[in-house]
Design an enzyme around this catalytic site. Structure first.
Site, PDB file in Angstrom:
ATOM      1  N   PHE A 149       0.818  -1.225   0.000  1.00 45.38           N
ATOM      2  CA  PHE A 149       0.000   0.000   0.000  1.00 45.38           C
ATOM      3  C   PHE A 149       0.845   1.265   0.000  1.00 45.38           C
ATOM      4  O   PHE A 149       0.366   2.332  -0.371  1.00 45.38           O
ATOM      5  CB  PHE A 149      -0.925   0.012   1.247  1.00 45.38           C
ATOM      6  CG  PHE A 149      -0.225   0.469   2.506  1.00 45.38           C
ATOM      7  CD1 PHE A 149      -0.085   1.824   2.799  1.00 45.38           C
ATOM      8  CD2 PHE A 149       0.340  -0.442   3.388  1.00 45.38           C
ATOM      9  CE1 PHE A 149       0.583   2.254   3.933  1.00 45.38           C
ATOM     10  CE2 PHE A 149       1.008  -0.025   4.527  1.00 45.38           C
ATOM     11  CZ  PHE A 149       1.135   1.328   4.802  1.00 45.38           C
ATOM     12  N   LYS A 173      -1.357  -7.169  -9.159  1.00 45.28           N
ATOM     13  CA  LYS A 173      -2.297  -7.245  -8.035  1.00 45.28           C
ATOM     14  C   LYS A 173      -1.829  -6.188  -7.037  1.00 45.28           C
ATOM     15  O   LYS A 173      -0.992  -6.444  -6.191  1.00 45.28           O
ATOM     16  CB  LYS A 173      -2.250  -8.651  -7.412  1.00 45.28           C
ATOM     17  CG  LYS A 173      -3.511  -9.101  -6.685  1.00 45.28           C
ATOM     18  CD  LYS A 173      -3.928  -8.221  -5.534  1.00 45.28           C
ATOM     19  CE  LYS A 173      -3.073  -8.370  -4.298  1.00 45.28           C
ATOM     20  NZ  LYS A 173      -3.370  -7.336  -3.269  1.00 45.28           N
ATOM     21  N   GLU A 176      -5.032  -3.639  -1.965  1.00 50.68           N
ATOM     22  CA  GLU A 176      -6.470  -3.372  -1.968  1.00 50.68           C
ATOM     23  C   GLU A 176      -6.796  -2.114  -1.155  1.00 50.68           C
ATOM     24  O   GLU A 176      -7.926  -1.637  -1.178  1.00 50.68           O
ATOM     25  CB  GLU A 176      -7.228  -4.592  -1.408  1.00 50.68           C
ATOM     26  CG  GLU A 176      -7.008  -4.914   0.060  1.00 50.68           C
ATOM     27  CD  GLU A 176      -5.695  -5.656   0.369  1.00 50.68           C
ATOM     28  OE1 GLU A 176      -4.785  -5.642  -0.489  1.00 50.68           O
ATOM     29  OE2 GLU A 176      -5.575  -6.216   1.470  1.00 50.68           O
ATOM     30  N   SER A 226       5.555  -6.915   3.198  1.00 51.55           N
ATOM     31  CA  SER A 226       6.158  -7.214   4.505  1.00 51.55           C
ATOM     32  C   SER A 226       6.938  -8.539   4.447  1.00 51.55           C
ATOM     33  O   SER A 226       6.686  -9.391   3.590  1.00 51.55           O
ATOM     34  CB  SER A 226       5.054  -7.293   5.561  1.00 51.55           C
ATOM     35  OG  SER A 226       4.139  -8.305   5.205  1.00 51.55           O
ATOM     36  N   CYS A 281       9.564   1.878   3.214  1.00 53.06           N
ATOM     37  CA  CYS A 281      10.474   0.778   3.533  1.00 53.06           C
ATOM     38  C   CYS A 281      11.889   1.294   3.709  1.00 53.06           C
ATOM     39  O   CYS A 281      12.757   0.605   4.228  1.00 53.06           O
ATOM     40  CB  CYS A 281      10.447  -0.280   2.443  1.00 53.06           C
ATOM     41  SG  CYS A 281      11.100   0.351   0.903  1.00 53.06           S
ATOM     42  N   GLU A 382       9.272  -3.966  12.843  1.00 52.93           N
ATOM     43  CA  GLU A 382       9.021  -2.867  11.908  1.00 52.93           C
ATOM     44  C   GLU A 382       7.690  -2.227  12.311  1.00 52.93           C
ATOM     45  O   GLU A 382       6.639  -2.861  12.213  1.00 52.93           O
ATOM     46  CB  GLU A 382       8.934  -3.403  10.471  1.00 52.93           C
ATOM     47  CG  GLU A 382       8.711  -2.293   9.467  1.00 52.93           C
ATOM     48  CD  GLU A 382       8.555  -2.793   8.024  1.00 52.93           C
ATOM     49  OE1 GLU A 382       7.954  -3.850   7.811  1.00 52.93           O
ATOM     50  OE2 GLU A 382       9.039  -2.088   7.124  1.00 52.93           O
TER      51      GLU A 382
END
Ligand code: NAD
Length: 497
Positions: A149, A173, A176, A226, A281, A382
């Site tokens: 995301f 993909k 969402e 992740s 990240c 994280e």
């Protein structure tokens, strides 16, 4: 309610399933859309569209592919503000920050505008009498990308422009949580002249990803997200015979030596710790100070924090927006609670921040801890929020050892004026991307991006030369033209000459 559909064979498609998920505006907490969620049958259709488009696309001349990329780049550049606004509306980051991510994605498109040059092979004439050897790189077929995301425009662009320019067809993909910008990119690509079926988008969650992982016609998968899911992608995809690159999470440390320019280091810590609300990240989440550096650095960090403006991403002057979802806000606040309970020194507390008129938004202010130790969860995990931890060390070697013992190895930075210390750092540090007086060492598109250890599973980094390699297979050809000498049968292994 605005409905976000899949994009298959060059058009919007509702899919066969009836599952949907809500999409929120993180600044208001209000639902802004619903996105359809793919199951096996939807994924099958998208893969079938990509498989159907593959033979013609792989045979499309390189110059034609390049022209489409140039046109796509022009359209992206003309509409980058629209894309950035859409990113901000579903992710929460500021429009300015979103413009930065669109720009970095666009640079990957620029890189592959040169695909004819990038796909050149080698040629050796006369390796043996009348024998030449040369190499070519060919596309894999249908490849898929699964993205997180936090960079809904840029991370997909780390993948699909490279894969498509190499002659593959693609099924994306996206996350969402912020799916709309991928649909905008699909429309722009079509406008640029990309044939239908070459780029497809399916929305969904685990069932959609599992369908891609299992599909026999998917040759390769690129994943960014992740670490637990990256590991799962790598293990499952390779077990199913696919080529996989899976970039995972991070815990990026920034060492500050006592000789560093403390103003520069404080600017860097605040920018890299709180930019995009820490949802990068490559965000810095741990400042590792050596000797007395913390006593001189932290007051400067706090001064800068006091001036930060936290506001909805589309408000003029906003520097930090909300987190992406309510659940994520609760998770980040939970880590701050845990840090306090574990005995870390709270210097700035972002909990309880209320942005006037946006009381339902997912806001948390920038948070700063001192005296954090490696056993605390705020150090180990994280957090992916605007929470910066300071770990004090007494020697430079201790600081290096701390970073090398961490399971993640995405990015790291050192702040110093000592060239020898910097050189030791670049030589010894077990991390894939290293900044020297640069807090977020993200390589430009003509290099490749990738961490080490639990931050990247597989042998390839992403985009740049590694991207070309990942999305193509090498072939070596040994030819003899003409061959007037008939040597007869020889069962021996060929020798030169
Ligand atoms: P995530 O792992 O939750 O989701 C990533 C993708 O995987 C999404 O498309 C999601 O729908 C899908 N997914 C989620 N759960 C799944 C499951 N159980 N099975 C199969 N698929 C699943 O990550 P996120 O929260 O969207 O993004 C943040 C994470 O991404 C952070 O850990 C961040 O460090 C990482 N990230 C890494 C890089 C990098 O370059 N290494 C870049 C950006 C983000």
């Amino acid at each position: 309610m605005n409905k976000i559909n899949h994009w298959v064979s060059g058009s919007h498609w509702e899919g066969v399933g009836s599952d949907t998920a809500p999409v929120f505006n993180p600044a208001t907490g209000q639902q802004s859309a619903e996105v359809v969620l793919a199951g096996d049958e939807d994924v099958n259709q998208a893969v079938a569209a990509a498989a159907l488009a593959f033979p013609a696309w792989r045979d499309t001349p390189l110059t034609r592919r390049q022209n489409i990329m140039f046109e796509f780049r022009r359209i992206l550049n003309d509409r980058k503000l629209d894309l950035a606004r859409q990113v901000s509306a579903e992710h929460g980051k500021t429009v300015d920050d979103a413009l930065g991510e669109v720009q970095r994605g666009l640079e990957v498109v620029e890189f592959v505008c040169n695909i004819a040059h990038l796909l050149k092979g080698d040629y050796s004439e006369q390796v043996s009498t009348a024998v030449d050897t040369y190499t070519i790189r060919q596309p894999l077929g249908v490849v898929a990308g699964i993205t997180p995301f936090n960079f809904p425009a840029m991370v997909p662009m780390w993948m699909y422009p490279v894969a498509i320019a190499c002659g593959n067809t693609f099924v994306l993909k996206p996350s969402e949580k912020d799916p709309s910008v991928s649909m905008m990119a699909a429309e722009m690509f079509q406008e640029a002249g990309l044939p239908d079926g070459v780029f497809n988008v399916v929305h969904g969650q685990k069932p959609a990803v599992d369908a891609l992982l299992a599909h026999p016609d998917v040759a390769a998968l690129s994943f960014v997200g992740s670490t637990p899911i990256a590991r799962y992608m790598y293990e499952t995809g390779t077990k199913n015979g696919k080529r996989v690159q899976a970039l995972g999470g991070a815990k990026n440390h920034m060492i500050v030596l006592p000789d560093a320019d403390m103003d520069l280091a404080a600017d860097a810590a605040v920018s890299a710790g709180y930019g995009s609300a820490g949802e990068r990240c490559m965000a810095i989440s741990v400042v590792v100070t050596v000797g007395d550096a913390a006593d001189r650095l932290l007051p400067k960090v706090r001064e800068r924090m006091a001036d930060l403006t936290v506001a909805p991403g589309d408000v003029e002057g906003a520097q930090m927006g909300p987190l992406v979802t309510k659940q994520h806000l609760e998770r980040v606040a939970g880590y701050v609670d845990a840090g306090e309970a574990a005995g870390a020194t709270m210097l700035e507390d972002g909990r309880g921040l209320v942005v006037e008129g946006h009381e339902e938004g997912y806001f948390i202010g920038p948070t700063l801890f001192d005296n954090v130790t490696p056993d605390m969860s705020i150090y180990r995990d994280e957090i992916f929020g605007p929470v910066l931890s300071t770990v004090r060390t007494s020697s430079y070697q201790e600081a290096i050892d701390l970073i090398n013992a961490n399971p993640y190895g995405n990015g790291t930075a050192i702040f110093t004026n000592d060239g020898g210390a910097a050189r030791k750092f670049q030589n010894e540090i077990q991390v894939g991307m290293v900044g020297i007086n640069v807090p977020i060492p993200v390589p430009l598109s003509f290099y490749s991006f990738g961490g080490w250890k639990d931050s990247n599973f597989g042998d390839h980094a992403i985009y740049g030369p590694d991207g070309i390699h990942f999305y193509t297979r090498g072939k070596v050809i040994i030819s003899r033209w003409p061959d007037p000498i008939h040597r007869g049968v020889d069962l021996g292994f060929p020798q030169h000459g």
